[in-house]
Every structure is written in C-alpha cells, then in structure tokens.
Design a protein around this motif. Sequence first.
Motif, PDB file in Angstrom:
ATOM      1  N   SER A 190      -2.236  12.622 -21.712  1.00  0.00           N
ATOM      2  CA  SER A 190      -2.298  11.388 -20.937  1.00  0.00           C
ATOM      3  C   SER A 190      -1.005  11.234 -20.151  1.00  0.00           C
ATOM      4  CB  SER A 190      -2.519  10.173 -21.841  1.00  0.00           C
ATOM      5  OG  SER A 190      -1.399   9.993 -22.702  1.00  0.00           O
ATOM      6  N   TYR A 191      -1.060  10.359 -19.154  1.00  0.00           N
ATOM      7  CA  TYR A 191       0.135  10.019 -18.381  1.00  0.00           C
ATOM      8  C   TYR A 191       0.540   8.617 -18.776  1.00  0.00           C
ATOM      9  CZ  TYR A 191       3.181   9.169 -14.351  1.00  0.00           C
ATOM     10  OH  TYR A 191       4.242   8.877 -13.534  1.00  0.00           O
ATOM     11  N   GLU A 192       1.710   8.501 -19.412  1.00  0.00           N
ATOM     12  CA  GLU A 192       2.150   7.212 -19.943  1.00  0.00           C
ATOM     13  C   GLU A 192       3.618   6.969 -19.616  1.00  0.00           C
ATOM     14  OE1 GLU A 192       1.444   7.175 -24.155  1.00  0.00           O
ATOM     15  OE2 GLU A 192      -0.624   7.932 -23.962  1.00  0.00           O
ATOM     16  N   ASN A 193       3.891   5.838 -18.996  1.00  0.00           N
ATOM     17  CA  ASN A 193       5.270   5.430 -18.714  1.00  0.00           C
ATOM     18  C   ASN A 193       6.064   6.518 -18.001  1.00  0.00           C
ATOM     19  OD1 ASN A 193       4.890   2.919 -20.112  1.00  0.00           O
ATOM     20  ND2 ASN A 193       5.156   4.007 -22.055  1.00  0.00           N
ATOM     21  N   GLY A 194       5.415   7.143 -17.031  1.00  0.00           N
ATOM     22  CA  GLY A 194       6.098   8.132 -16.208  1.00  0.00           C
ATOM     23  C   GLY A 194       6.214   9.506 -16.821  1.00  0.00           C
ATOM     24  N   LYS A 195       5.506   9.748 -17.947  1.00  0.00           N
ATOM     25  CA  LYS A 195       5.592  11.051 -18.614  1.00  0.00           C
ATOM     26  C   LYS A 195       4.203  11.546 -19.010  1.00  0.00           C
ATOM     27  CE  LYS A 195       8.200   9.795 -22.020  1.00  0.00           C
ATOM     28  NZ  LYS A 195       9.056   9.867 -23.241  1.00  0.00           N
ATOM     29  N   ARG A 236       1.582  12.372  -9.499  1.00  0.00           N
ATOM     30  CA  ARG A 236       1.049  13.729  -9.358  1.00  0.00           C
ATOM     31  C   ARG A 236       2.145  14.767  -9.536  1.00  0.00           C
ATOM     32  NH1 ARG A 236      -3.155  13.592  -4.184  1.00  0.00           N
ATOM     33  NH2 ARG A 236      -4.616  12.044  -5.038  1.00  0.00           N
ATOM     34  N   LEU A 237       3.308  14.497  -8.955  1.00  0.00           N
ATOM     35  CA  LEU A 237       4.419  15.442  -9.044  1.00  0.00           C
ATOM     36  C   LEU A 237       4.871  15.617 -10.484  1.00  0.00           C
ATOM     37  CD1 LEU A 237       6.497  17.233  -7.632  1.00  0.00           C
ATOM     38  CD2 LEU A 237       7.934  15.197  -7.327  1.00  0.00           C
ATOM     39  N   VAL A 238       4.968  14.517 -11.227  1.00  0.00           N
ATOM     40  CA  VAL A 238       5.373  14.592 -12.631  1.00  0.00           C
ATOM     41  C   VAL A 238       4.370  15.417 -13.434  1.00  0.00           C
ATOM     42  CG1 VAL A 238       5.659  13.231 -14.752  1.00  0.00           C
ATOM     43  CG2 VAL A 238       6.692  12.442 -12.617  1.00  0.00           C
ATOM     44  N   LEU A 277       0.825  -1.208   0.000  1.00  0.00           N
ATOM     45  CA  LEU A 277       0.000   0.000   0.000  1.00  0.00           C
ATOM     46  C   LEU A 277       0.861   1.260   0.000  1.00  0.00           C
ATOM     47  CD1 LEU A 277      -2.675  -1.189   2.575  1.00  0.00           C
ATOM     48  CD2 LEU A 277      -3.168  -0.583   0.191  1.00  0.00           C
ATOM     49  N   GLN A 278       1.906   1.267   0.808  1.00  0.00           N
ATOM     50  CA  GLN A 278       2.770   2.447   0.886  1.00  0.00           C
ATOM     51  C   GLN A 278       3.556   2.651  -0.402  1.00  0.00           C
ATOM     52  OE1 GLN A 278       4.991   1.579   4.491  1.00  0.00           O
ATOM     53  NE2 GLN A 278       3.616   2.836   5.734  1.00  0.00           N
ATOM     54  N   ASP A 279       4.023   1.558  -1.009  1.00  0.00           N
ATOM     55  CA  ASP A 279       4.754   1.673  -2.276  1.00  0.00           C
ATOM     56  C   ASP A 279       3.844   2.213  -3.377  1.00  0.00           C
ATOM     57  OD1 ASP A 279       7.007   0.699  -1.064  1.00  0.00           O
ATOM     58  OD2 ASP A 279       6.877  -1.319  -1.934  1.00  0.00           O
ATOM     59  N   ARG A 280       2.600   1.738  -3.401  1.00  0.00           N
ATOM     60  CA  ARG A 280       1.662   2.212  -4.422  1.00  0.00           C
ATOM     61  C   ARG A 280       1.314   3.674  -4.179  1.00  0.00           C
ATOM     62  NH1 ARG A 280       0.546   2.788  -9.351  1.00  0.00           N
ATOM     63  NH2 ARG A 280      -1.670   2.952  -9.868  1.00  0.00           N
ATOM     64  N   ARG A 281       1.176   4.035  -2.921  1.00  0.00           N
ATOM     65  CA  ARG A 281       0.894   5.440  -2.596  1.00  0.00           C
ATOM     66  C   ARG A 281       2.039   6.344  -3.044  1.00  0.00           C
ATOM     67  NH1 ARG A 281       0.789   7.713   3.580  1.00  0.00           N
ATOM     68  NH2 ARG A 281       1.076   9.900   3.070  1.00  0.00           N
ATOM     69  N   LYS A 282       3.281   5.908  -2.823  1.00  0.00           N
ATOM     70  CA  LYS A 282       4.440   6.690  -3.267  1.00  0.00           C
ATOM     71  C   LYS A 282       4.423   6.842  -4.784  1.00  0.00           C
ATOM     72  CE  LYS A 282       8.629   8.538  -2.835  1.00  0.00           C
ATOM     73  NZ  LYS A 282       9.168   8.513  -4.211  1.00  0.00           N
ATOM     74  N   ALA A 283       4.072   5.780  -5.500  1.00  0.00           N
ATOM     75  CA  ALA A 283       4.003   5.850  -6.959  1.00  0.00           C
ATOM     76  C   ALA A 283       2.936   6.843  -7.409  1.00  0.00           C
ATOM     77  CB  ALA A 283       3.717   4.465  -7.533  1.00  0.00           C
ATOM     78  N   ARG A 284       1.793   6.841  -6.722  1.00  0.00           N
ATOM     79  CA  ARG A 284       0.723   7.791  -7.042  1.00  0.00           C
ATOM     80  C   ARG A 284       1.181   9.232  -6.780  1.00  0.00           C
ATOM     81  NH1 ARG A 284      -3.435   6.689 -10.428  1.00  0.00           N
ATOM     82  NH2 ARG A 284      -4.621   4.858  -9.802  1.00  0.00           N
ATOM     83  N   ALA A 338      -3.442  31.840 -22.511  1.00  0.00           N
ATOM     84  CA  ALA A 338      -4.421  32.470 -21.624  1.00  0.00           C
ATOM     85  C   ALA A 338      -4.804  31.541 -20.485  1.00  0.00           C
ATOM     86  CB  ALA A 338      -5.661  32.881 -22.417  1.00  0.00           C
ATOM     87  N   VAL A 339      -4.903  30.238 -20.788  1.00  0.00           N
ATOM     88  CA  VAL A 339      -5.219  29.259 -19.745  1.00  0.00           C
ATOM     89  C   VAL A 339      -4.034  29.085 -18.804  1.00  0.00           C
ATOM     90  CG1 VAL A 339      -5.857  26.877 -19.260  1.00  0.00           C
ATOM     91  CG2 VAL A 339      -6.824  28.032 -21.253  1.00  0.00           C
ATOM     92  N   LEU A 340      -2.872  28.854 -19.377  1.00  0.00           N
ATOM     93  CA  LEU A 340      -1.694  28.524 -18.573  1.00  0.00           C
ATOM     94  C   LEU A 340      -1.331  29.627 -17.580  1.00  0.00           C
ATOM     95  CD1 LEU A 340       0.513  26.864 -21.336  1.00  0.00           C
ATOM     96  CD2 LEU A 340      -0.430  25.732 -19.308  1.00  0.00           C
ATOM     97  N   VAL A 341      -1.374  30.883 -18.025  1.00  0.00           N
ATOM     98  CA  VAL A 341      -0.938  31.959 -17.131  1.00  0.00           C
ATOM     99  C   VAL A 341      -1.900  32.165 -15.962  1.00  0.00           C
ATOM    100  CG1 VAL A 341       0.311  33.156 -18.962  1.00  0.00           C
ATOM    101  CG2 VAL A 341      -2.076  33.765 -18.510  1.00  0.00           C
ATOM    102  N   ARG A 342      -3.145  31.692 -16.108  1.00  0.00           N
ATOM    103  CA  ARG A 342      -4.125  31.847 -15.027  1.00  0.00           C
ATOM    104  C   ARG A 342      -4.154  30.658 -14.066  1.00  0.00           C
ATOM    105  NH1 ARG A 342      -5.912  34.838 -19.224  1.00  0.00           N
ATOM    106  NH2 ARG A 342      -6.929  36.833 -18.736  1.00  0.00           N
ATOM    107  N   MET A 343      -3.501  29.574 -14.427  1.00  0.00           N
ATOM    108  CA  MET A 343      -3.525  28.392 -13.570  1.00  0.00           C
ATOM    109  C   MET A 343      -2.479  28.500 -12.465  1.00  0.00           C
ATOM    110  SD  MET A 343      -5.954  26.400 -14.630  1.00  0.00           S
ATOM    111  CE  MET A 343      -6.798  27.980 -14.764  1.00  0.00           C
ATOM    112  N   ASN A 344      -2.903  28.182 -11.248  1.00  0.00           N
ATOM    113  CA  ASN A 344      -1.979  28.080 -10.116  1.00  0.00           C
ATOM    114  C   ASN A 344      -1.801  26.591  -9.824  1.00  0.00           C
ATOM    115  OD1 ASN A 344      -0.543  28.082  -7.760  1.00  0.00           O
ATOM    116  ND2 ASN A 344      -1.930  29.426  -6.634  1.00  0.00           N
ATOM    117  N   PHE A 345      -0.748  26.022 -10.363  1.00  0.00           N
ATOM    118  CA  PHE A 345      -0.554  24.583 -10.230  1.00  0.00           C
ATOM    119  C   PHE A 345      -0.104  24.165  -8.829  1.00  0.00           C
ATOM    120  CE2 PHE A 345      -0.158  25.293 -14.851  1.00  0.00           C
ATOM    121  CZ  PHE A 345      -1.176  24.448 -15.269  1.00  0.00           C
TER     122      PHE A 345
END
Length: 245
Positions: free
Chosen positions: A230-235, A111-113, A100-107, A153-160
């Motif tokens: 999409s998120y594929e193979n870590g990218k 998100r960070l990527v 569970l902890q390993d899967r949580r770290k992967a998740r 216009a979208v990107l500059v308004r987003m607070n990531f």
Amino acid sequence: MFIRLFALFFILLSGSVSMHSQGITDCSTCSTTLLKAQDIDTLSVDELRLFTNEIYARKGYKFSNERYQDYFQGFEWYKPLADNSLVKLSTVEEQNVKLLQDRRKAREDERLVILTYFKGLKQLAVNGNDAELKRIFVSSPYAEEASIDYLKAVLVRMNFDDVNWYKNNALHRVEVDNGYVKMRYSFSVSSEGIALEYNYMAHSDLMEDFGTMFSDYMSEEEYAVWWVFSYENGKVVFKNIGMAG
C-alpha cells in the motif's frame, strides 16, 4: 481456479474505486465555485490536467496540443479566441487552477515514490541480495512458502521505466512461454493497492494435447503467488503475501 480468484481480487479492487469515488465530472462551475480538496481527491494526473485545461478552454484558450484542441472543439461552449493573451482568469478560477495543479503534483510525486521503491527492490534482486529481500518480507506468514526466488523472478523481468497509467491504475506485465508452461510476471497499481505477481499459469501454446505421452504437464501444478503493498503517508508499505494453487 486460482487465476480466476486472483483476477476477481483485482476486479473487486478496481470496482471499489468507482463505487466509492466522488467528485467533479467536469469544470462547468469552476468559474464561480471554489473547488474543495475532497472534490478532486480521487482524480488521476490526467484528469487533473484535463480539468485545469478545461478552465482555460471555457475562457477561450486555444491549445497548441492538438489532442486537447480537438477534444474541446467537440463542445458547443468552446469558443477559441484568436489571441491567448486575451484569456483572463478570475480569482476563483485562479484558485481552482492552483488547487488542481497542486493535487496533480502530489499525484505525480506519489507515482515517483512508488516506482523508485520498486526499482530499489529490483536492484536488490539483480544484485542477489536475498538477505535484504527476506528481511523486508519476513513478516508475512507465507514468507517461507512464497520463495524469495519467485519474487526475484518477477522483479528482474519488470521494466519500471515502462509502466503506463490509466487514470489511477498502472500495469506492466511480461508473459513467458518456454514451450512447456506459460508464466506471467506483473506489477500493478490501483487506487487501493499495489501488487507484484508470479503466475505459473497454463500449459504452453506449443502443446496440442498435454494429456498424451508427449508431455508430463499437469494442470494441478498451476499456482500463483502475489505480494501486496500500500501507499501510506508518502511511503510504500508491504502488507502481505497471497498464494493459490
């Protein structure tokens, strides 16, 4: 019409997750049965944390976190011990906790990527690096119609740094009403996709009747543009551009 179509797209996107997701709903058997990767593959960071804590709760662990303590006190099986040092996990439970902890770290890494990628796109927009943005999105057949100015216009308004998650979905949205038109800028994530959206969506709340001589607003001018990833193979991978209106 395009607003409803875009909303339907994400309703179907989210719905597909619940229809196809399989796995555990609690950890009632985690003391005797080893979990498999497929049992927890669709779980979110928060769900993985909850099930990890449930394994400890079923052994009598007393939580300093009031939210977890109040939650587990709602179950008849929860019998907190006076001393957490008395809590001992079995070999099966220890292996399940690790999974569970390993899967949580992967998740969390996922998100960070994702957020790091879009922060990078935002920096390109802020710096006015149109050439690099066009290079990334030139593969879409709608690249010409979906002006790079909409994307910026979208990107500059987003607070990531202010993106919040519910299970595996995330959202950050900004709506602007300039007295003439409402414009919506958003970033969203589901288990099946990531999207940026520019939506020139409706007349301003300031207008009592936009069919009079006091405004030349026409609903036929409403439109939306969205960029899908999409998120594929870590990218993060750009997939396509959608348009309506």
